[in-house]
Design an enzyme around this catalytic site. Structure first.
Site, PDB file in Angstrom:
ATOM      1  N   HIS A 121       0.753  -0.984  -0.029  1.00 21.25           N
ATOM      2  CA  HIS A 121      -0.219   0.102   0.036  1.00 21.25           C
ATOM      3  C   HIS A 121       0.972   1.259  -0.090  1.00 21.25           C
ATOM      4  O   HIS A 121       1.928   1.117   0.594  1.00 21.25           O
ATOM      5  CB  HIS A 121      -0.935   0.074   1.434  1.00 21.25           C
ATOM      6  CG  HIS A 121      -1.804   0.882   1.352  1.00 21.25           C
ATOM      7  ND1 HIS A 121      -1.843   2.201   1.783  1.00 21.25           N
ATOM      8  CD2 HIS A 121      -3.335   0.594   1.262  1.00 21.25           C
ATOM      9  CE1 HIS A 121      -2.977   2.704   1.873  1.00 21.25           C
ATOM     10  NE2 HIS A 121      -3.831   2.169   1.679  1.00 21.25           N
ATOM     11  N   ASP A 198       2.616  -4.755   7.949  1.00 21.58           N
ATOM     12  CA  ASP A 198       1.615  -4.053   8.009  1.00 21.58           C
ATOM     13  C   ASP A 198       0.278  -4.840   8.004  1.00 21.58           C
ATOM     14  O   ASP A 198       0.024  -5.762   6.896  1.00 21.58           O
ATOM     15  CB  ASP A 198       1.416  -3.070   6.585  1.00 21.58           C
ATOM     16  CG  ASP A 198       0.039  -2.599   6.321  1.00 21.58           C
ATOM     17  OD1 ASP A 198      -0.861  -2.743   6.878  1.00 21.58           O
ATOM     18  OD2 ASP A 198      -0.081  -1.837   5.210  1.00 21.58           O
ATOM     19  N   GLN A 201      -4.936  -4.785   6.649  1.00 17.24           N
ATOM     20  CA  GLN A 201      -5.882  -5.717   5.785  1.00 17.24           C
ATOM     21  C   GLN A 201      -6.003  -7.112   6.336  1.00 17.24           C
ATOM     22  O   GLN A 201      -7.031  -7.920   6.127  1.00 17.24           O
ATOM     23  CB  GLN A 201      -5.406  -5.841   4.231  1.00 17.24           C
ATOM     24  CG  GLN A 201      -6.518  -6.209   3.357  1.00 17.24           C
ATOM     25  CD  GLN A 201      -7.432  -5.192   3.295  1.00 17.24           C
ATOM     26  OE1 GLN A 201      -8.405  -5.435   3.433  1.00 17.24           O
ATOM     27  NE2 GLN A 201      -7.226  -3.894   3.093  1.00 17.24           N
ATOM     28  N   LYS A 224     -10.615  -1.072   9.646  1.00 19.81           N
ATOM     29  CA  LYS A 224     -10.973  -2.321   8.845  1.00 19.81           C
ATOM     30  C   LYS A 224     -11.296  -3.669   9.615  1.00 19.81           C
ATOM     31  O   LYS A 224     -11.530  -4.739   8.973  1.00 19.81           O
ATOM     32  CB  LYS A 224      -9.387  -2.794   8.346  1.00 19.81           C
ATOM     33  CG  LYS A 224      -8.947  -1.518   7.656  1.00 19.81           C
ATOM     34  CD  LYS A 224      -8.844  -1.645   6.023  1.00 19.81           C
ATOM     35  CE  LYS A 224      -8.754  -0.533   5.379  1.00 19.81           C
ATOM     36  NZ  LYS A 224      -6.997  -0.535   4.757  1.00 19.81           N
ATOM     37  N   CYS A 362      -4.591   2.393  -4.084  1.00 18.63           N
ATOM     38  CA  CYS A 362      -3.411   2.893  -3.167  1.00 18.63           C
ATOM     39  C   CYS A 362      -2.369   1.906  -3.365  1.00 18.63           C
ATOM     40  O   CYS A 362      -1.357   1.848  -2.329  1.00 18.63           O
ATOM     41  CB  CYS A 362      -3.559   3.019  -1.733  1.00 18.63           C
ATOM     42  SG  CYS A 362      -4.806   4.480  -1.303  1.00 18.63           S
TER      43      CYS A 362
HETATM   44  C1  LIG Z   1      -6.296   0.285   4.697  1.00 16.11           C
HETATM   45  C2  LIG Z   1      -4.735   0.102   4.517  1.00 16.11           C
HETATM   46  C3  LIG Z   1      -3.761   0.602   5.196  1.00 16.11           C
HETATM   47  C4  LIG Z   1      -4.030   2.257   5.489  1.00 16.11           C
HETATM   48  O1  LIG Z   1      -4.622   2.461   6.633  1.00 16.11           O
HETATM   49  P1  LIG Z   1      -5.124   3.818   7.210  1.00 16.11           P
HETATM   50  O2  LIG Z   1      -6.339   3.590   8.060  1.00 16.11           O
HETATM   51  O3  LIG Z   1      -5.601   4.475   6.169  1.00 16.11           O
HETATM   52  O4  LIG Z   1      -3.932   4.247   7.872  1.00 16.11           O
HETATM   53  C5  LIG Z   1      -2.297   0.419   5.059  1.00 16.11           C
HETATM   54  N1  LIG Z   1      -2.076  -0.740   4.423  1.00 16.11           N
HETATM   55  C6  LIG Z   1      -2.851  -1.663   4.106  1.00 16.11           C
HETATM   56  C7  LIG Z   1      -2.653  -3.119   3.414  1.00 16.11           C
HETATM   57  C8  LIG Z   1      -4.477  -1.250   4.123  1.00 16.11           C
HETATM   58  O5  LIG Z   1      -5.395  -2.328   3.754  1.00 16.11           O
END
Ligand SMILES: *Cc1c(COP(=O)(O)O)cnc(C)c1O
Length: 404
Positions: A121, A198, A201, A224, A362
């Site tokens: 992302h 990260d 997701q 999320k 993104c």
């Molecule tokens: C949604 C997402 C982000 C960003 O999250 P924010 O809540 O906008 O900070 C980063 N990485 C992944 C894989 C995502 O799905």
């Protein structure tokens, strides 16, 4: 086992209509919907004990502090985090990553190397590029194949004693790929590099175990995983969090302030400057309670059924191509039909009350890799149904007939 009618009754928004049709919400990878249990927690906070935390002697402030700290404990338990001071409240994944990237400015030097996966992302690419500009470190990319799986041998070959940091998402938001993070972490540790995963997701699909993974940093956004926007967490191993300097200065993060010198508060408060999103943190805890009551095994099983059903039905549409066909993936389907622009398909689906995401999600480097401008992305949650998938398939067929 999984009472879908009862679950859907928990989500007030699923009762609404869009453009005269029942809402079919398939943009769960962008943000999830909110169950009444979480909405109630938010209403309860503002109705009964709204106050600033950690400072007042009065009853409301104590109550708010207790509930906020109880939410921190829920996060700790959920992710099996060893120590409570390793749980930092942030505004979400983007904030968490920037906090770590900023901290590493003082720990890296010219010639050091940072590895990022090819399916990140933007929030997991840009902060590292900025970090490289500040420090003279070099960014290298772990490549992937056409199924959307990382090439692990290439990763092992990239690792060397200059590698200081490795960054990878647990699950790709654009493709749904579940990355082999346990292997990635173990190999990185073999050359002494730290790993940030990260987990934004992964959060709604996978209950990650921080101690078992032995990961150095892990990030989550509450929105999320059925919580509110603007709140999330950073997990960091205590030793790393002690090494990193504070990110922002302000109230709450100090021990003592004089004009000559300020000493910082202990963890986790060192990284929590200013009044936090108190209500959001409490609601984040309520969201984890809700998900755990359903059970992640049941959620995974049901979402897998939805994914298999939708994949089969969509592939029956002539000219439809799915991007992201990894063996291990979550309930996300990114697709295009021939050279019809994804935005046009999304617009027609919206007229039918069906919410999907269109564009680059993104993750422009992934789109460049496949040489496409973007995709239509349908992402399914545990509150979706096969009937809704039927509506999607019918809508996509209709869009195709209108646009080709
Ligand atoms: C949604 C997402 C982000 C960003 O999250 P924010 O809540 O906008 O900070 C980063 N990485 C992944 C894989 C995502 O799905």
């Amino acid at each position: 086992m999984f009472n879908i009618a009862k679950i859907r009754a928990d989500f007030p928004i699923l009762k609404r209509k869009v453009n005269g049709r029942p809402l079919v919400y398939f943009d769960n990878a962008a943000t999830s919907q909110t169950p009444i249990q979480v909405i109630d927690a938010i209403v309860d906070y503002y109705s009964n004990y709204n106050a600033n935390i950690h400072r007042g002697v009065h009853a409301l402030s104590q109550e708010a502090t207790d509930k906020y700290e109880a939410a921190r404990q829920k996060i700790q338990r959920h992710y099996n985090i060893g120590k409570i001071q390793e749980v930092i409240f942030t505004s979400g994944t983007t904030h968490s990553i920037n906090l770590v990237a900023n901290g590493f400015s003082s720990l890296l030097e010219k010639g050091d190397e940072i590895l990022v996966s090819a399916m990140e992302h933007h929030s997991n690419i840009v902060p590292w590029q900025m970090l490289c500009e500040r420090t003279g470190a070099t960014l290298k990319v772990i490549p992937m194949n056409l199924d959307g799986e990382l090439l692990m041998q290439d990763y092992y070959d990239l690792l060397n004693d200059r590698t200081k940091l490795v960054f990878c998402n647990h699950v790709s938001n654009a493709l749904g790929t579940i990355n082999p993070i346990a292997e990635i972490i173990e190999a990185a540790h073999g050359v002494g590099a730290a790993v940030l995963v990260d987990g934004a997701q992964a959060a709604p699909h996978i209950k990650a175990d921080m101690q078992q993974l032995d990961v150095d940093f892990y990030t989550v956004s509450a929105h999320k995983v059925c919580g509110p926007t603007g709140v999330g967490m950073l997990y960091g191993k205590e030793a790393w969090l002690r090494k990193l300097p504070p990110y922002q200065g302000g109230g709450e993060m100090i021990a003592e302030v004089t004009f000559e010198k300020t000493t910082y508060a202990d963890l986790p408060h060192k990284f929590e400057a200013g009044t936090p999103n108190i209500c959001g943190g409490i609601a984040f805890g309520a969201a984890l309670d809700y998900m755990n009551a359903l059970g992640f095994n049941a959620i995974t099983k049901y979402e897998k059924e939805l994914l298999e059903y939708a994949t089969e039905k969509l592939l029956a549409i002539g000219g439809l191509k799915i991007y992201g066909t990894a063996e291990h993936k979550t309930s996300v389907i990114s697709f295009n039909i021939k050279d019809i622009h994804p935005y046009d398909i999304g617009t027609i689906l919206d007229k039918l009350g069906i919410a999907v995401r269109t564009g680059h999600h993104c993750a422009q480097p992934i789109m460049d890799f496949y040489k496409i401008p973007g995709t239509v992305r349908a992402s399914f949650s545990f509150y979706n149904t096969k009937e809704e998938i039927d509506a999607l398939v019918e809508g996509v067929e209709r869009a195709k007939n209108m646009l080709q």
